[in-house]
Design a protein around this motif. Structure first.
Motif, PDB file in Angstrom:
ATOM      1  N   TYR A 150       0.856  -1.193   0.000  1.00 10.34           N
ATOM      2  CA  TYR A 150       0.000   0.000   0.000  1.00 10.34           C
ATOM      3  C   TYR A 150       0.885   1.233   0.000  1.00 10.34           C
ATOM      4  N   TYR A 151       0.909   1.933  -1.112  1.00 13.16           N
ATOM      5  CA  TYR A 151       1.762   3.120  -1.285  1.00 13.16           C
ATOM      6  C   TYR A 151       3.207   2.825  -0.916  1.00 13.16           C
ATOM      7  N   GLY A 152       3.709   1.694  -1.380  1.00  9.65           N
ATOM      8  CA  GLY A 152       5.107   1.334  -1.168  1.00  9.65           C
ATOM      9  C   GLY A 152       5.415   0.718   0.181  1.00  9.65           C
ATOM     10  N   SER A 195      -9.474   1.776  -4.221  1.00 11.22           N
ATOM     11  CA  SER A 195      -8.409   1.673  -5.217  1.00 11.22           C
ATOM     12  C   SER A 195      -7.436   0.522  -4.929  1.00 11.22           C
ATOM     13  N   ILE A 196      -7.499  -0.059  -3.740  1.00  9.87           N
ATOM     14  CA  ILE A 196      -6.550  -1.139  -3.417  1.00  9.87           C
ATOM     15  C   ILE A 196      -7.188  -2.524  -3.511  1.00  9.87           C
ATOM     16  N   GLN A 200      -5.507  -3.280   8.901  1.00  7.93           N
ATOM     17  CA  GLN A 200      -5.417  -1.824   8.993  1.00  7.93           C
ATOM     18  C   GLN A 200      -6.012  -1.141   7.774  1.00  7.93           C
ATOM     19  N   LEU A 201      -6.166  -1.901   6.689  1.00  8.40           N
ATOM     20  CA  LEU A 201      -6.628  -1.312   5.431  1.00  8.40           C
ATOM     21  C   LEU A 201      -8.079  -1.624   5.100  1.00  8.40           C
TER      22      LEU A 201
END
Length: 185
Positions: free
Chosen positions: A44-46, A73-74, A53-54
């Motif tokens: 997630y974003y690198g 988006s993930i 948590q997501l």
């Protein structure tokens, strides 16, 4: 002095027991449990971020997990992470949520999981024994440094052994319960 050592070893052994219990929740038993995928890491974003948590993870049915990412988006990254976690699960992405059906366990897979559980259990038994060894060494050092009388050290060593036996028994009970759960068809 010996009371501090006993308290410390009890805390360490309790942590080992909790560690085993947590580890056992990640072993699939054929029923949906959010613990199966909570620890899956998603890119997630690198950053590698735990799935819990997501996204919100739920088990609406006995054989289904539903993952609803907070950020739509993930979805693809979450689906990929669950698939690559090698849990034997195949996520289904419908564009809004990810459904993770829990397949029925085969007899062979059940036996394989029981072997895995026994291996994990032995690692935690070794951990408890290591805590005992370290505590015994601390007691012997206190005796050598004349901070503890010989009879006090003997009592402390006996207590440490009894505590070790008690925690090994607790570990065995937790393992037996998981093995029984795995073998129920």
């Amino acid at each position: 002095m010996s009371a501090q050592v006993l308290e410390a070893v009890k805390k360490e052994m309790e942590q080992s027991l909790e560690g085993l219990r947590h580890e056992l929740t990640t072993v699939r038993t054929g029923r949906a449990s959010t613990a199966l995928i909570e620890g899956v890491f998603v890119e997630y974003y690198g950053n590698r971020t735990p799935l819990k948590q997501l996204a919100s993870i739920s088990a609406p049915e006995a054989r289904l997990l539903v993952v609803q990412p907070h950020d739509k988006s993930i979805l693809g990254a979450v689906e990929k992470a669950i698939y690559q976690a090698d849990l034997g699960l195949t996520p289904v992405n419908d564009g809004k949520i990810i459904r993770v059906p829990i397949p029925e366990l085969t007899e062979e897979r059940r036996k394989e999981l029981v072997r895995h559980v026994k291996k994990v259990g032995e690692e935690f038994r070794v951990s408890v024994r290591n805590h005992r060894r370290e505590a015994n060494e601390r007691i012997k050092k206190l005796l050598k440094d004349k901070q503890l009388a010989e009879d006090q050290s003997r009592v402390a060593l006996d207590r440490i052994q009894k505590m070790t036996d008690e925690y090994i028994e607790k570990l065995d009970k937790a393992l037996k319960a998981k093995e029984d759960e795995l073998m129920v068809v």
